[in-house]
Design a protein around this motif. Structure first.
Motif, PDB file in Angstrom:
ATOM      1  N   MET A   1     -57.403 -31.145  -2.659  1.00  0.00           N
ATOM      2  CA  MET A   1     -57.298 -30.304  -3.849  1.00  0.00           C
ATOM      3  C   MET A   1     -55.837 -29.991  -4.176  1.00  0.00           C
ATOM      4  N   ARG A   2     -55.032 -29.704  -3.146  1.00  0.00           N
ATOM      5  CA  ARG A   2     -53.608 -29.396  -3.402  1.00  0.00           C
ATOM      6  C   ARG A   2     -52.882 -30.603  -3.991  1.00  0.00           C
ATOM      7  N   VAL A   3     -53.134 -31.792  -3.433  1.00  0.00           N
ATOM      8  CA  VAL A   3     -52.477 -32.994  -3.957  1.00  0.00           C
ATOM      9  C   VAL A   3     -52.945 -33.272  -5.382  1.00  0.00           C
ATOM     10  N   ALA A   4     -54.240 -33.060  -5.657  1.00  0.00           N
ATOM     11  CA  ALA A   4     -54.762 -33.295  -7.003  1.00  0.00           C
ATOM     12  C   ALA A   4     -54.128 -32.340  -8.016  1.00  0.00           C
ATOM     13  N   GLN A   5     -53.915 -31.076  -7.633  1.00  0.00           N
ATOM     14  CA  GLN A   5     -53.263 -30.134  -8.548  1.00  0.00           C
ATOM     15  C   GLN A   5     -51.817 -30.543  -8.826  1.00  0.00           C
ATOM     16  N   SER A   6     -51.098 -30.998  -7.796  1.00  0.00           N
ATOM     17  CA  SER A   6     -49.712 -31.439  -8.003  1.00  0.00           C
ATOM     18  C   SER A   6     -49.660 -32.659  -8.897  1.00  0.00           C
ATOM     19  N   LEU A   7     -50.598 -33.598  -8.718  1.00  0.00           N
ATOM     20  CA  LEU A   7     -50.624 -34.789  -9.569  1.00  0.00           C
ATOM     21  C   LEU A   7     -50.934 -34.409 -11.013  1.00  0.00           C
TER      22      LEU A   7
ATOM     23  N   CYS B   1     -47.813 -33.140 -12.676  1.00  0.00           N
ATOM     24  CA  CYS B   1     -46.893 -34.224 -13.043  1.00  0.00           C
ATOM     25  C   CYS B   1     -47.362 -34.959 -14.292  1.00  0.00           C
ATOM     26  N   LEU B   2     -48.670 -35.037 -14.496  1.00  0.00           N
ATOM     27  CA  LEU B   2     -49.200 -35.726 -15.666  1.00  0.00           C
ATOM     28  C   LEU B   2     -49.316 -34.814 -16.884  1.00  0.00           C
ATOM     29  N   GLY B   3     -48.867 -33.569 -16.764  1.00  0.00           N
ATOM     30  CA  GLY B   3     -48.904 -32.641 -17.878  1.00  0.00           C
ATOM     31  C   GLY B   3     -50.256 -32.014 -18.122  1.00  0.00           C
ATOM     32  N   GLN B   4     -51.063 -31.907 -17.089  1.00  0.00           N
ATOM     33  CA  GLN B   4     -52.390 -31.330 -17.223  1.00  0.00           C
ATOM     34  C   GLN B   4     -52.537 -30.142 -16.286  1.00  0.00           C
TER      35      GLN B   4
END
Length: 580
Positions: A117-123, A126-129
């Motif tokens: 979940m933490r990695v998904a939030q950081s990604l 970065c993608l502006g979402q």
């Protein structure tokens, strides 16, 4: 690495050389000086790609310690934060991170799921979402409260210690004053024993937590006695196989065989990595095992082990059991194989979970009746009665239940609260054609073998085989692409045994007819079977069985199916087809 790259500007341009080939290569393709923001940006992107490729691999996810995986996840989180923005059209870094997060979000280990979940939030940043997880927010709050709670406990313990010290000092001063106080010679004398007893009585009168027996938790006095077992419990599947292969001449053969059978289902259902390699050897060993030591509950333990193997490895073990059922073995072995296949289909399809949920919701404890292994089609207590109306209702309910499963998975409406556990996935849909045509192919190949079909033994085996194929068709589900083909083939097979000499075979044939008609989705094919005339027609054949069959149960079942066909014809005339 992150400290050296922390001064990368958020709007640093992404290099055009960050494709898979440039990122994976170790060559010197960086432009500019080593300290320029563009060079650091490309270097960080390359390292993130390498780490993400390892982090997203299945081998790393399954075999690496979860605590060690969180360090890699932290590197990705901080690296994406330094990277700022990321173009999803360049390179495959986004695809690798999405693959790794998918593995972890599907995991049952909390630490891995939170890491994903933490990695998904950081990604997403970065993608502006924007992306938020309620579970992650709850875990962060609990962690923060835990840290604050420890700090509060330390401060409270310090204050309590200081307060305790001051209380002891004041108690000492009061005791000195009491000793120095002059005694009145005319006052009543009270001894120390009397004063202590009065204090204890006063304490007993107060409300105490020890008076509430419900708050007292007793110690667990049960002992599994593993330390004194003659044969220790096996920890691995190969150890269990060695126990089952123990020679009968050994003094501890009985204990080793019993321990192996007892621990086999639990080990198999844990799905160890070596299960596909030794599943066939384990199946053959358990299937042909004999009760030479007069072991208690031997048949139940052996069937439980076979069922666990079928559910855990249905393709490998199912194919092996189908080959064994037509091999050179006893009738009891063939019956055990067919029973294991039927029970395995019952569990893999999710029907077992649905039945247990229905019983739990309705508050019932009795299971549905069976007729020679046929689940839910005809109740055994109904067949024991002589009332035609009761049998008709039973057949109608069974066929209605089969038709209702096409559109709903529950016997009632939606259940609110904790009783609703979601939909049950039918994992048997893709396996049903393999099992069904495996049995059918072997039957056609060995149809003229007198060793299989001769005498009373052959008739019993034939009846159980027809019922097993009906079970497989029923549990395949209505959304299976091959359900129509299997229904037609089953009907053509079982209809030929309607005039068999043995009543058990005729009953199995009629059960197969009812199952094939209930599972057939092709409207034209269903009406073709029902409206077919002639000597071999379905309507005329059922009428003859209902009128002249020597067995009362066969007559009742044929009459009930015939009445349902008449109802289906009336629905067809009115534009609504329903075999119910």
């Amino acid at each position: 690495l992150l400290l050296e790259l922390k001064d990368i500007p958020k709007d640093a341009p992404e290099s055009d050389n960050d494709s898979d080939e440039d990122i994976d290569s170790e060559g010197d393709k960086e432009t500019g000086s080593e300290s320029s923001p563009e060079a650091k940006h490309v270097y960080l992107l390359r390292q993130l790609h390498k780490v993400a490729r390892v982090w997203s691999s299945v081998a790393f996810f399954r075999r690496t310690d979860p605590n060690a995986q969180t360090h890699v996840g932290t590197f990705l989180v901080e690296g994406l934060r330094l990277l700022g923005t990321l173009d999803p059209m360049k390179g495959n870094l986004v695809g690798l991170i999405l693959e790794g997060t998918t593995h972890r979000l599907e995991s049952t280990i909390p630490i891995l799921r939170l890491d994903g979940m933490r990695v998904a939030q950081s990604l997403a940043t970065c993608l502006g979402q924007e992306l938020e997880f309620d579970e992650l927010a709850t875990a962060d709050q609990a962690e923060a409260l835990g840290r604050n709670g420890k700090a509060d406990e330390s401060s409270i313990s310090t204050n309590d210690a200081a307060a305790g010290t001051m209380k002891k000092r004041s108690t000492k001063r009061e005791s000195r004053k009491t000793r120095m106080k002059p005694l009145d010679p005319d006052a009543e004398y009270v001894s120390e024993d009397d004063s202590s007893s009065e204090d204890s009585d006063a304490d007993d009168d107060d409300d105490s937590v020890w008076d509430d027996e419900s708050a007292l938790v007793p110690y667990n006095l049960e002992d599994d006695q593993d330390d004194i077992r003659e044969t220790p419990r096996p920890l691995y599947l190969r150890q269990c196989l060695e126990l089952l292969r123990t020679a009968e001449t050994r003094d501890d053969a009985f204990s080793r065989h019993e321990t192996g059978l007892q621990e086999l289902p639990k080990l198999v259902r844990s799905r160890p990595l070596d299960l596909p390699d030794i599943a066939m050897d384990m199946m053959v060993e358990v299937l042909h095992m004999e009760n030479k030591f007069d072991m208690e509950h031997f048949s139940e333990m052996r069937m439980s082990g076979l069922l666990a193997l079928v559910v855990a490895e249905p393709r490998i073990v199912g194919a092996g059991l189908i080959g064994e059922v037509f091999g050179s073995c006893s009738l009891m072995t063939r019956m055990n194989v067919l029973s294991a296949l039927c029970e395995g289909a019952f569990e893999i399809s999710g029907a077992k979970n649905l039945a247990e949920n229905r019983l739990r919701i309705e508050g019932g404890t009795n299971e549905a009746g069976k007729v020679s292994g046929k689940h839910g089609l005809i109740h055994a207590d109904t067949l024991n009665t002589s009332s035609d109306s009761q049998l008709q209702v039973s057949v109608r309910d069974g066929i209605n239940h089969a038709l209702a499963d096409r559109t709903r998975r529950w016997g009632r409406g939606r259940v609110s609260g904790d009783e609703s556990k979601g939909m049950v996935v039918n994992r048997f849909s893709n396996l049903a054609p393999l099992w069904f045509y495996g049995l059918l192919g072997n039957f056609v190949e060995r149809r003229n073998d007198p060793a299989l079909w001769g005498g009373a033994v052959g008739s019993t085996f034939l009846a159980q085989l027809l019922l097993a194929m009906s079970n497989i068709l029923e549990y395949s589900g209505s959304h299976n692409a091959g359900v129509d083909a299997m229904s037609k083939d089953l009907f053509r097979l079982v209809w030929g045994f309607r005039q068999a000499e043995v009543a058990e075979v005729r009953m199995a044939s009629l059960c197969g007819v009812a199952t094939s008609l209930a599972c057939l989705r092709d409207r034209s094919a269903l009406m073709g079977f029902i409206q077919e005339d002639g000597a071999n027609g379905l309507r005329r054949g059922l009428q003859e069985i209902a009128a002249s069959d020597p067995d009362n149960k066969c007559r009742q079942l044929a009459s009930s199916i015939s009445k349902q066909m008449q109802a289906a014809l009336q629905y067809e005339e009115s534009g609504l087809l329903g075999f119910s």
